[in-house]
Design an enzyme around this catalytic site. Structure first.
Site, PDB file in Angstrom:
ATOM      1  N   THR A 163      13.083   2.588 -26.880  1.00 24.62           N
ATOM      2  CA  THR A 163      11.862   1.773 -27.031  1.00 24.62           C
ATOM      3  C   THR A 163      11.039   2.386 -28.166  1.00 24.62           C
ATOM      4  O   THR A 163      11.254   2.042 -29.319  1.00 24.62           O
ATOM      5  CB  THR A 163      11.072   1.672 -25.704  1.00 24.62           C
ATOM      6  OG1 THR A 163      10.784   2.968 -25.227  1.00 24.62           O
ATOM      7  CG2 THR A 163      11.848   0.885 -24.669  1.00 24.62           C
ATOM      8  N   LYS A 206      16.856   8.130 -23.164  1.00 29.42           N
ATOM      9  CA  LYS A 206      15.758   7.617 -23.973  1.00 29.42           C
ATOM     10  C   LYS A 206      14.460   8.124 -23.358  1.00 29.42           C
ATOM     11  O   LYS A 206      14.381   8.420 -22.162  1.00 29.42           O
ATOM     12  CB  LYS A 206      15.741   6.095 -23.997  1.00 29.42           C
ATOM     13  CG  LYS A 206      15.475   5.509 -22.654  1.00 29.42           C
ATOM     14  CD  LYS A 206      14.400   4.431 -22.577  1.00 29.42           C
ATOM     15  CE  LYS A 206      13.114   4.758 -23.227  1.00 29.42           C
ATOM     16  NZ  LYS A 206      12.004   3.933 -22.654  1.00 29.42           N
ATOM     17  N   THR A 252      13.476  11.505 -14.886  1.00 29.66           N
ATOM     18  CA  THR A 252      12.622  11.087 -15.972  1.00 29.66           C
ATOM     19  C   THR A 252      13.311  10.066 -16.821  1.00 29.66           C
ATOM     20  O   THR A 252      14.465  10.210 -17.154  1.00 29.66           O
ATOM     21  CB  THR A 252      12.295  12.206 -16.939  1.00 29.66           C
ATOM     22  OG1 THR A 252      11.378  11.646 -17.890  1.00 29.66           O
ATOM     23  CG2 THR A 252      13.470  12.690 -17.708  1.00 29.66           C
ATOM     24  N   GLU A 295       5.853  10.872 -28.320  1.00 29.55           N
ATOM     25  CA  GLU A 295       5.125   9.987 -29.234  1.00 29.55           C
ATOM     26  C   GLU A 295       4.171  10.793 -30.108  1.00 29.55           C
ATOM     27  O   GLU A 295       3.287  11.486 -29.608  1.00 29.55           O
ATOM     28  CB  GLU A 295       4.400   8.909 -28.428  1.00 29.55           C
ATOM     29  CG  GLU A 295       5.403   7.906 -27.852  1.00 29.55           C
ATOM     30  CD  GLU A 295       4.792   6.907 -26.881  1.00 29.55           C
ATOM     31  OE1 GLU A 295       5.452   5.899 -26.619  1.00 29.55           O
ATOM     32  OE2 GLU A 295       3.677   7.136 -26.398  1.00 29.55           O
ATOM     33  N   ASN A 319      -0.065   4.256 -29.190  1.00 30.57           N
ATOM     34  CA  ASN A 319      -0.434   3.728 -27.883  1.00 30.57           C
ATOM     35  C   ASN A 319      -1.671   2.851 -27.858  1.00 30.57           C
ATOM     36  O   ASN A 319      -1.943   2.189 -26.852  1.00 30.57           O
ATOM     37  CB  ASN A 319      -0.579   4.863 -26.881  1.00 30.57           C
ATOM     38  CG  ASN A 319       0.781   5.375 -26.508  1.00 30.57           C
ATOM     39  OD1 ASN A 319       1.582   4.617 -25.985  1.00 30.57           O
ATOM     40  ND2 ASN A 319       1.058   6.625 -26.825  1.00 30.57           N
ATOM     41  N   SER A 333       3.357  -1.296 -23.522  1.00 30.20           N
ATOM     42  CA  SER A 333       4.532  -0.705 -22.876  1.00 30.20           C
ATOM     43  C   SER A 333       4.441  -0.857 -21.378  1.00 30.20           C
ATOM     44  O   SER A 333       3.389  -1.128 -20.855  1.00 30.20           O
ATOM     45  CB  SER A 333       4.656   0.751 -23.260  1.00 30.20           C
ATOM     46  OG  SER A 333       3.612   1.495 -22.684  1.00 30.20           O
TER      47      SER A 333
END
Lengths: 415, 415
Positions: A163, A189, A200, A287, A410, A415
């Site tokens: 993603t 991922k 996770t 991220e 973000n 998401s």
């Protein structure tokens, strides 16, 4: 999807590793257009008869329909063919009864196409929460997907589940069990919403070992506790975290059926290495990450408290922004230890950056210099070590720094 | 100190409020150069004989020397004159034995200058952690400070305790207790490292009420649980959080000596209002804040779980960045409820943005439109309401969004 315009600076320099074929497993991936366009978003792993499958999942109370479905299936004592189907773009979480209907439609269509028992079809979905999944875009592609299965397709599969990831994550090990060369390989991922409370993110690991479901599950559970469960990017736990481990039994070995089997330790060591490798790659692709941070806590009164202190440090926005700013601000580490809720005594704390002794006995170390600390913080990989001086509890957690990149991704991405 | 180049857009439009003189209290502030230059960084509050003092403090296991000193003094049954001395720029936390020595030097010098019993001198320090405090810069200024005491100096005092704050925070209420007009006024600082586990940040509140130490302490404890304890900026708990409440007894009233006194309720209501006002101002001045967020959780199985669910939402980087991006990403609220560890059932959850019903019965509400959500998110003040549908537990928490400003301030500032 956020526009990923560059690969994480912490991505493995060698790129995606060369993964071996795992006898008994085939992969396919294609574009189904679930949400994204111009990229693959659907992957299938086909598992031969006799494969044992183990899994660990998010403990979120709002976990997705796919996770609930997998949890119910993972304990069943079936050993026919099996399959794993994963889409990215939509997590099918908080989608009410229609979420379960969607899982049933998808697994039903795959069972019909392939002849695999629907109770042996495990699905995962990752992406936006709370929007109905366009399951018919998935079922429409199942014939094409099944026709494309290829033993050599693991990297394609790894790419299809991304993603906000900036690179696909793979890892492999081989281990000799009584002369049989057993292979373990997998992919994962994960980039944001990473603070697994047990499993996770999405990770799929395959081995040709012959190993019973119960033993496999126990090996997975133990390795998970020290690998994926020790990664955090932002302290936010996903509704979809899933780790599946499939063992095809194709290696030339007598099956392992007891956890006390002497070969289990070697298998566990290799499995741990694969999962740790993938877990650290997730932190490397956190991220906005510009620094990989390893937090080692020792001297706690038990391993659990050590883990919670390490998490308090690794999740502290002030610690993470200090690392981003290359600021050796060890006072923020003291703060994070203090807020963890675990027992700590100021005058027994010792803190190091890498091998640099920073603070001890409730005070900055006389040998520490700000210059040495500042120079250390310029590294890409930062080791923060804290000894609580109480007993022998220990834990290690991996995370990344908190940067403008995280905010950009973000404040922009659904998401 | 970070370069604070602009005031938070969420600062009260009316500026610092007009605070009344509290009979029995005088203030002074000046530049001591503890760390900053060109601004005040030391403040003194002088409290008349008979003043009762209550306090709540951080529960951090690495709390500062000043906090440990205050904790030991706050329970003492003394009623002579008293004083509060606060410096900004250095928190005197994790400074070993020399930290305690510094507190003793400072309180000793102030006792000598003013004649106040050192056991009635309460100090706080806020700023960088782990650096020895230059206490001699403080003691050098004590004569000058004492000479400058002025009943009207509360705003000057409020400004002297700021660190990354972009505006000084004050609040006041009056309450009639059996005909006596009792005043309550106070000020606070706080902007980052805000996630009080009981007290938060520095706040000093003064009243002319006549009220015994035990009752005062109980009133403070109760109000704190619903005000300062309900603010979070970044989930990081300071080593120095302190709230002190001093009652001079100068109002024309018979002293309150029992918590069952019927006047206590009115006093508590007014005290709560002052503390809530200050608490929300701290969220308004959260580092980098562009939106004030109120999280209301109802329908939990008790108030404690409601508070923890509200904190999980308010501390979620993904929720906070969504608000920063004006993205009505309610899926992240579902995620945060799920990760809180508290009981929640997907199909009983209801979520609103302000008065807009967003999700109910495990699914997005049929009446909800993305346009309505997106329009709501453009407000400066965002109300997130979650009903868990279980029982009548409720809690409210205030926070702010997570923006590039937070990263800029904290990758740059040593705190």
């Amino acid at each position: 999807m956020a526009k990923i315009t560059h690969v994480s600076p912490l991505a493995p320099k060698a790129g995606f590793p060369s993964l071996p074929v795992i006898d008994g497993v085939r992969f396919a991936a294609l574009e189904a257009g679930v949400r994204y366009s111009g990229r693959t978003d659907l992957m299938l792993a086909d598992l031969c008869e006799g494969t044992t499958v183990a899994g660990v999942f998010t403990r979120s109370s709002t976990r997705s329909a796919a996770v609930l479905d997998c949890e119910q299936k993972i304990g069943l004592d079936l050993d026919g063919r099996a399959a794993i189907l994963v889409n990215s773009g939509n997590s099918n979480a908080f989608t009410g009864k229609s979420g379960f209907d969607a899982v049933a439609k998808i697994t039903g269509a795959l069972a019909e196409e392939t002849g695999v028992d629907a109770q042996r079809i495990f699905t995962s979905s990752t992406g936006v929460i709370g929007e109905p999944i366009k399951w018919e875009r998935i079922t429409a592609k199942i014939g094409e997907l099944n026709a494309a299965l290829d033993a050599d397709g693991m990297e394609l599969a790894a790419r299809a589940i991304m993603t906000t990831d900036t690179f696909p994550k793979g890892a492999t090990q081989t281990v000799s069990l009584d002369g049989a060369e057993v292979k373990i390989a997998g992919f994962a991922k994960g980039s944001g919403m990473i603070a697994p409370d047990m499993a996770t993110m999405l990770a799929y690991i395959f081995t040709d070992a012959a190993i019973s479901r119960d033993v496999l599950q126990q090996c997975l559970w133990l390795a998970n506790a020290k690998t994926f469960n020790c990664v955090t990017v932002d302290g936010d736990t996903s509704t979809s975290d899933t780790v599946l481990l499939a063992a095809t039994g194709k290696a030339e070995m007598a099956p392992i059926t007891e956890f006390s089997d002497p070969r289990v330790e070697a298998f566990r060591t290799a499995l741990h290495a694969v999962m740790k490798d993938l877990a650290i790659q997730i932190a490397r692709d956190g991220e906005g990450a510009t620094k990989l941070i390893e937090v080692q806590v020792t001297g706690a009164n038990a391993n659990g408290p050590a883990h919670r202190v390490a998490k308090a440090i690794a999740n502290s926005p002030l610690v993470k922004t200090a690392v981003a700013g290359e600021d050796p601000n060890w006072g923020r580490i003291v703060m994070a230890v203090g807020k963890s809720g675990e027992r700590a005594e100021r005058d027994r704390l010792t803190i190091w950056f890498g091998d640099i002794l920073v603070a001890e006995k409730g005070w900055v170390s006389p040998s520490y210099t700000e210059e040495a600390g500042a120079a250390y913080m310029k590294n890409d990989e930062i080791l923060i070590r804290v000894d609580l001086g109480l007993d022998d509890g220990a834990a290690t957690v991996w995370t990344c720094d908190l940067t403008h990149g995280y905010i950009t991704i973000n404040a922009d991405y659904r998401s």
